[in-house]
Design a protein around this motif. Structure first.
Motif, PDB file in Angstrom:
ATOM      1  N   TYR A  69      39.259  42.895  40.019  1.00  0.00           N
ATOM      2  CA  TYR A  69      40.589  42.596  39.478  1.00  0.00           C
ATOM      3  C   TYR A  69      41.663  42.705  40.562  1.00  0.00           C
ATOM      4  O   TYR A  69      42.501  41.818  40.701  1.00  0.00           O
ATOM      5  CB  TYR A  69      40.901  43.549  38.319  1.00  0.00           C
ATOM      6  CG  TYR A  69      42.283  43.346  37.735  1.00  0.00           C
ATOM      7  CD1 TYR A  69      42.514  42.379  36.770  1.00  0.00           C
ATOM      8  CD2 TYR A  69      43.361  44.120  38.151  1.00  0.00           C
ATOM      9  CE1 TYR A  69      43.775  42.186  36.235  1.00  0.00           C
ATOM     10  CE2 TYR A  69      44.622  43.933  37.636  1.00  0.00           C
ATOM     11  CZ  TYR A  69      44.824  42.968  36.672  1.00  0.00           C
ATOM     12  OH  TYR A  69      46.081  42.773  36.153  1.00  0.00           O
ATOM     13  N   THR A  70      41.631  43.801  41.344  1.00  0.00           N
ATOM     14  CA  THR A  70      42.662  43.981  42.374  1.00  0.00           C
ATOM     15  C   THR A  70      42.543  42.926  43.474  1.00  0.00           C
ATOM     16  O   THR A  70      43.552  42.480  44.011  1.00  0.00           O
ATOM     17  CB  THR A  70      42.611  45.390  42.990  1.00  0.00           C
ATOM     18  OG1 THR A  70      41.312  45.633  43.504  1.00  0.00           O
ATOM     19  CG2 THR A  70      42.971  46.451  41.979  1.00  0.00           C
ATOM     20  N   LEU A  71      41.320  42.520  43.782  1.00  0.00           N
ATOM     21  CA  LEU A  71      41.136  41.477  44.790  1.00  0.00           C
ATOM     22  C   LEU A  71      41.651  40.133  44.270  1.00  0.00           C
ATOM     23  O   LEU A  71      42.363  39.412  44.980  1.00  0.00           O
ATOM     24  CB  LEU A  71      39.663  41.359  45.182  1.00  0.00           C
ATOM     25  CG  LEU A  71      39.345  40.338  46.266  1.00  0.00           C
ATOM     26  CD1 LEU A  71      40.066  40.668  47.567  1.00  0.00           C
ATOM     27  CD2 LEU A  71      37.841  40.276  46.507  1.00  0.00           C
ATOM     28  N   LYS A  72      41.328  39.815  43.019  1.00  0.00           N
ATOM     29  CA  LYS A  72      41.728  38.522  42.455  1.00  0.00           C
ATOM     30  C   LYS A  72      43.239  38.440  42.227  1.00  0.00           C
ATOM     31  O   LYS A  72      43.866  37.461  42.579  1.00  0.00           O
ATOM     32  CB  LYS A  72      40.985  38.296  41.135  1.00  0.00           C
ATOM     33  CG  LYS A  72      41.239  36.947  40.520  1.00  0.00           C
ATOM     34  CD  LYS A  72      40.413  36.762  39.263  1.00  0.00           C
ATOM     35  CE  LYS A  72      40.680  35.424  38.623  1.00  0.00           C
ATOM     36  NZ  LYS A  72      39.896  35.246  37.386  1.00  0.00           N
ATOM     37  N   LYS A  73      43.809  39.492  41.634  1.00  0.00           N
ATOM     38  CA  LYS A  73      45.230  39.435  41.279  1.00  0.00           C
ATOM     39  C   LYS A  73      46.159  39.791  42.444  1.00  0.00           C
ATOM     40  O   LYS A  73      47.182  39.150  42.642  1.00  0.00           O
ATOM     41  CB  LYS A  73      45.528  40.353  40.096  1.00  0.00           C
ATOM     42  CG  LYS A  73      46.976  40.241  39.673  1.00  0.00           C
ATOM     43  CD  LYS A  73      47.260  40.892  38.374  1.00  0.00           C
ATOM     44  CE  LYS A  73      48.721  40.658  38.035  1.00  0.00           C
ATOM     45  NZ  LYS A  73      49.204  41.581  37.050  1.00  0.00           N
ATOM     46  N   HIS A  74      45.803  40.806  43.215  1.00  0.00           N
ATOM     47  CA  HIS A  74      46.704  41.302  44.262  1.00  0.00           C
ATOM     48  C   HIS A  74      46.238  40.970  45.674  1.00  0.00           C
ATOM     49  O   HIS A  74      46.933  41.295  46.638  1.00  0.00           O
ATOM     50  CB  HIS A  74      46.859  42.824  44.133  1.00  0.00           C
ATOM     51  CG  HIS A  74      47.437  43.253  42.834  1.00  0.00           C
ATOM     52  ND1 HIS A  74      48.775  43.216  42.557  1.00  0.00           N
ATOM     53  CD2 HIS A  74      46.840  43.727  41.698  1.00  0.00           C
ATOM     54  CE1 HIS A  74      49.002  43.653  41.329  1.00  0.00           C
ATOM     55  NE2 HIS A  74      47.830  43.969  40.786  1.00  0.00           N
ATOM     56  N   ARG A  75      45.050  40.383  45.780  1.00  0.00           N
ATOM     57  CA  ARG A  75      44.463  40.051  47.076  1.00  0.00           C
ATOM     58  C   ARG A  75      44.341  41.278  47.976  1.00  0.00           C
ATOM     59  O   ARG A  75      44.599  41.232  49.173  1.00  0.00           O
ATOM     60  CB  ARG A  75      45.240  38.948  47.778  1.00  0.00           C
ATOM     61  CG  ARG A  75      45.210  37.640  47.011  1.00  0.00           C
ATOM     62  CD  ARG A  75      46.032  36.583  47.696  1.00  0.00           C
ATOM     63  NE  ARG A  75      46.141  35.422  46.848  1.00  0.00           N
ATOM     64  CZ  ARG A  75      45.656  34.240  47.165  1.00  0.00           C
ATOM     65  NH1 ARG A  75      45.044  34.062  48.296  1.00  0.00           N
ATOM     66  NH2 ARG A  75      45.797  33.232  46.339  1.00  0.00           N
TER      67      ARG A  75
END
Length: 129
Positions: A69-75
């Motif tokens: 989730y953090t990679l997808k949304k916040h990169r």
């Protein structure tokens, strides 16, 4: 496991697929069991939309889901160490950590503020607090 847009159905020639549609939402989960009906052991249960609204489901979110989730949304790539630090910081303590280092003066990295904000956003998204 992800539901696809087709399901295997038995036919006289074996198995074939038929398309079906599911409403696409970020928080839909389903468990599907296809089995031969045995009327002595099966119960037919119908739940309407009003009943579903009254049911609460709790699922433990995995560290991998938070990372994704953090990679997808916040990169941002976050480590399990950072996730565990923020969990402890907000009071989510799940179990004892048995992987403690035996070094007396070990240097433990501290989660940067931007990653902490992304992890907290993931916690909120997954309903963890």
């Amino acid at each position: 496991m992800t539901l696809t847009t087709s399901v295997l159905f038995p036919t006289s020639k074996g198995l074939s697929t038929r398309p079906f549609e599911l409403p696409h939402t970020a928080r839909t989960e389903a468990v599907v069991k296809l089995s031969k009906l045995n009327i002595d052991h099966d119960i037919n249960l119908e739940i309407d939309e009003e009943d579903i609204k009254q049911i609460t489901f709790k699922k433990d979110t995995t560290y991998q889901e938070i990372k994704d989730y953090t990679l997808k949304k916040h990169r941002l790539k976050v480590s399990t160490l950072y996730i565990a630090q923020i969990k402890r910081k907000i009071g989510i303590v799940e179990r004892k950590n048995y992987n403690l280092s035996k070094k007396e003066k070990q240097k433990i990295p501290v989660c940067p503020p931007e990653k902490e904000a992304a992890i907290r956003d993931a916690f909120e998204w997954f309903g963890m607090f």
